[in-house]
Design a protein around this motif. Structure first.
Motif, PDB file in Angstrom:
ATOM      1  N   GLY A   5       0.814  -1.209   0.000  1.00 55.62           N
ATOM      2  CA  GLY A   5       0.000   0.000   0.000  1.00 55.62           C
ATOM      3  C   GLY A   5       0.846   1.257   0.000  1.00 55.62           C
ATOM      4  O   GLY A   5       0.400   2.326   0.451  1.00 55.62           O
ATOM      5  N   ALA A   6       2.067   1.168  -0.513  1.00 51.99           N
ATOM      6  CA  ALA A   6       2.967   2.333  -0.579  1.00 51.99           C
ATOM      7  C   ALA A   6       2.597   3.192  -1.793  1.00 51.99           C
ATOM      8  O   ALA A   6       2.063   2.692  -2.778  1.00 51.99           O
ATOM      9  CB  ALA A   6       4.413   1.872  -0.680  1.00 51.99           C
ATOM     10  N   PRO A   7       2.879   4.505  -1.725  1.00 53.89           N
ATOM     11  CA  PRO A   7       2.580   5.393  -2.862  1.00 53.89           C
ATOM     12  C   PRO A   7       3.374   4.979  -4.109  1.00 53.89           C
ATOM     13  O   PRO A   7       4.607   4.924  -4.063  1.00 53.89           O
ATOM     14  CB  PRO A   7       2.975   6.778  -2.364  1.00 53.89           C
ATOM     15  CG  PRO A   7       3.859   6.551  -1.185  1.00 53.89           C
ATOM     16  CD  PRO A   7       3.439   5.254  -0.590  1.00 53.89           C
ATOM     17  N   LEU A   8       2.671   4.724  -5.209  1.00 49.83           N
ATOM     18  CA  LEU A   8       3.281   4.138  -6.396  1.00 49.83           C
ATOM     19  C   LEU A   8       4.276   5.066  -7.084  1.00 49.83           C
ATOM     20  O   LEU A   8       5.413   4.662  -7.382  1.00 49.83           O
ATOM     21  CB  LEU A   8       2.199   3.713  -7.392  1.00 49.83           C
ATOM     22  CG  LEU A   8       2.682   3.044  -8.682  1.00 49.83           C
ATOM     23  CD1 LEU A   8       3.466   1.774  -8.369  1.00 49.83           C
ATOM     24  CD2 LEU A   8       1.498   2.736  -9.584  1.00 49.83           C
ATOM     25  N   THR A   9       3.866   6.307  -7.371  1.00 47.19           N
ATOM     26  CA  THR A   9       4.756   7.202  -8.123  1.00 47.19           C
ATOM     27  C   THR A   9       6.008   7.557  -7.313  1.00 47.19           C
ATOM     28  O   THR A   9       7.084   7.729  -7.882  1.00 47.19           O
ATOM     29  CB  THR A   9       4.021   8.491  -8.529  1.00 47.19           C
ATOM     30  OG1 THR A   9       3.399   9.079  -7.381  1.00 47.19           O
ATOM     31  CG2 THR A   9       2.962   8.202  -9.574  1.00 47.19           C
ATOM     32  N   ILE A  10       5.870   7.640  -5.984  1.00 48.97           N
ATOM     33  CA  ILE A  10       7.051   7.909  -5.146  1.00 48.97           C
ATOM     34  C   ILE A  10       7.991   6.715  -5.196  1.00 48.97           C
ATOM     35  O   ILE A  10       9.221   6.871  -5.258  1.00 48.97           O
ATOM     36  CB  ILE A  10       6.638   8.216  -3.689  1.00 48.97           C
ATOM     37  CG1 ILE A  10       5.734   9.444  -3.629  1.00 48.97           C
ATOM     38  CG2 ILE A  10       7.878   8.443  -2.818  1.00 48.97           C
ATOM     39  CD1 ILE A  10       5.230   9.776  -2.239  1.00 48.97           C
ATOM     40  N   THR A  11       7.437   5.516  -5.206  1.00 46.74           N
ATOM     41  CA  THR A  11       8.256   4.307  -5.265  1.00 46.74           C
ATOM     42  C   THR A  11       8.997   4.223  -6.593  1.00 46.74           C
ATOM     43  O   THR A  11      10.189   3.869  -6.626  1.00 46.74           O
ATOM     44  CB  THR A  11       7.380   3.054  -5.073  1.00 46.74           C
ATOM     45  OG1 THR A  11       6.692   3.141  -3.819  1.00 46.74           O
ATOM     46  CG2 THR A  11       8.234   1.793  -5.092  1.00 46.74           C
ATOM     47  N   ILE A  12       8.331   4.572  -7.689  1.00 51.23           N
ATOM     48  CA  ILE A  12       8.993   4.571  -8.999  1.00 51.23           C
ATOM     49  C   ILE A  12      10.145   5.581  -8.996  1.00 51.23           C
ATOM     50  O   ILE A  12      11.249   5.287  -9.471  1.00 51.23           O
ATOM     51  CB  ILE A  12       7.982   4.903 -10.122  1.00 51.23           C
ATOM     52  CG1 ILE A  12       6.995   3.746 -10.288  1.00 51.23           C
ATOM     53  CG2 ILE A  12       8.708   5.190 -11.443  1.00 51.23           C
ATOM     54  CD1 ILE A  12       5.857   4.033 -11.247  1.00 51.23           C
ATOM     55  N   GLY A  13       9.907   6.771  -8.434  1.00 46.05           N
ATOM     56  CA  GLY A  13      10.965   7.773  -8.317  1.00 46.05           C
ATOM     57  C   GLY A  13      12.115   7.277  -7.460  1.00 46.05           C
ATOM     58  O   GLY A  13      13.288   7.563  -7.743  1.00 46.05           O
TER      59      GLY A  13
END
Length: 476
Positions: free
Chosen positions: A409-417
């Motif tokens: 449930g982690a923020p997706l776009t932040i994880t990609i960054g």
């Protein structure tokens, strides 16, 4: 077969030996051999044979072969441009006619601006910035380590932040696989663009370079290097080995040739302009879907050919002289090409050992979602440091990071960054990184000196990025 903890032996061997012996090639070869020894179950002669076979096998990868040929041709291009009087003419234009470059700060800013403007491909960015700025930084007693830092810390970060290049195509490709597999929904381009503000390390790295240029508040090994250059005029440490032979990088203008800035500017413009053309053609009309390696390959071949036509037609040199200068430049790149071949080979061996998957398994399913981006950033950084490749890290960590983000449930776009930033940070720190090697080549710096001076800056930038990922994971 899973090799577990043994899978990290080759990168550890290569990195430690490189740092302690300062012999990068020997360290890489021994790292490759140690990996082959593990893969063959400890059979010495089988491992020795496998080491040789692995070196030969990398040429089956078209993009690797193109990158190596690209490096050779860039060496030829640099030398022939210098012999034409192009570099000297450009220096005269900036320092005497326009008086735009008056001190070391101005010389470094030239490299910095080139690094920001040429976001087409990281290798081209580093090579153009280093080639153009090096004579000026030498003139004002800037250490080669500082120039290498500027080249390295602007090239990859800006290519990731402005993904209208091969970087964007590659990243959208690995994100797109997760969309196709039903892990996440949406558009790969949209997810990548939305992740740009969260590429904290890349943003901090670019801002940090500007800060150190403006304030000259260097510290650690970089401060010692700058003090040596300023007080003793030694842009290279005594006993240091520049990544490119000095006779090639400092080729004087051919006798009787009048220095002319256009002899440098025009071939470089062709080099830069051909990159988007190549991306457009290989992407069948879509820049973001083009082949970065093919486009770079086409670009340098076109630039070398154009330079030959320009100089021979303009009677700056004969055809024989032009060919001789190109051969001279290619010869000077041989040590760099050998290191690149070794770096690519150890990358393949590490892939066979599934080092990345083992490292990812250490944290998968064991962390809270809010800490996900920070954990992914750290894991990507360690993986890139150990494997020496940011792109390889993206290929391994992007699927893992996206799947972890969904599961936790982690923020997706932040994880990609975080994946992108971590890959670039680890790459900046690694002595076995091909892009770090190219940055040393671009500045004609001793490779280990470049790693040692850049490492503290990269770690500090990484710490700041880590804090931001912790805060972002909690707040968003």
């Amino acid at each position: 077969m899973e090799y577990g903890i043994l899978s990290i032996v080759p990168p550890v061997v290569a990195i430690l030996l490189a740092l302690f012996t300062k012999q990068v090639f020997l360290s890489l070869i021994l790292g490759i051999f140690s990996g082959c020894l593990i893969l063959t179950g400890g059979q010495f002669f089988a491992a020795l044979n496998m080491t040789l076979e692995e070196v030969v096998a990398i040429f089956s990868e078209a993009w690797i072969t193109k990158t190596i040929i690209f490096s050779f041709l860039v060496g030829g291009l640099i030398t022939v441009i210098s012999a034409s009087g192009g570099v000297q003419g450009f220096i005269n234009y900036l320092t005497k006619k326009k008086k735009l470059i008056k001190n070391k700060r101005g010389a470094l800013f030239l490299a910095y601006v080139i690094g920001l403007v040429i976001f087409i491909e990281s290798s081209i960015t580093s090579l153009v910035a280093g080639t153009v700025a090096r004579p000026l930084t030498d003139k004002y007693n800037v250490s080669r380590e500082k120039l290498a830092y500027v080249c390295d810390s602007t090239s990859a970060p800006v290519c990731a932040l402005i993904p209208l290049n091969g970087w964007g195509a590659m990243l959208m490709g690995v994100i797109g696989v997760q969309i196709t597999n039903g892990v996440v929904n949406g558009s790969a381009a949209n997810l990548l663009i939305r992740s740009i503000p969260f590429q904290f390390y890349s943003i901090i790295a670019i801002l940090a370079v500007a800060y150190y240029i403006i304030t000259e508040n260097d510290w650690g090994p970089m401060k010692k290097a700058e003090k040596r250059a300023a007080e003793r005029g030694l842009v290279l440490r005594e006993g240091a080995t520049p990544m490119v032979a000095e006779e090639a990088t400092a080729t004087p203008p051919k006798e009787g040739v009048k220095p002319n800035k256009w002899n440098m500017i025009l071939p470089l413009l062709v080099l830069i302009a051909m990159m988007p053309v190549g991306l457009y053609l290989t992407g069948e009309g879509n820049l973001l879907q083009g082949s970065g390696s093919t486009s770079v390959f086409w670009a340098v071949i076109t630039a070398v050919s154009f330079a030959g036509f320009l100089y021979v037609w303009g009677k700056i040199m004969t055809l024989k002289e032009y060919i001789d200068y190109v051969y001279q430049g290619i010869g000077a790149i041989v040590p760099v090409a050998i290191l690149l071949i070794s770096a690519f080979t150890i990358g393949n061996v590490i892939s066979d050992l599934q080092t990345g998957e083992f490292m990812a398994s250490l944290v998968a399913g064991r962390v809270n979602g809010s800490f996900g981006p920070a954990i992914v950033f750290l894991l990507a950084a360690v993986m890139a440091f150990a494997t020496g490749t940011s792109w390889g890290t993206f290929g391994i960590m992007m699927p893992i990071g996206i799947q972890m983000a969904v599961a936790m449930g982690a923020p997706l776009t932040i994880t990609i960054g975080a994946v992108i930033s971590g890959g670039i940070m680890g790459d900046h720190c690694s002595p076995i990184s091909d892009t770090t090697i190219i940055s040393s080549m671009a500045s004609a710096s001793d490779h280990i000196d470049h790693v040692n001076t850049q490492l503290p800056y990269a770690l500090l930038n990484g710490l700041m990025a880590l804090i931001l990922y912790l805060l972002a994971g909690i707040i968003v």
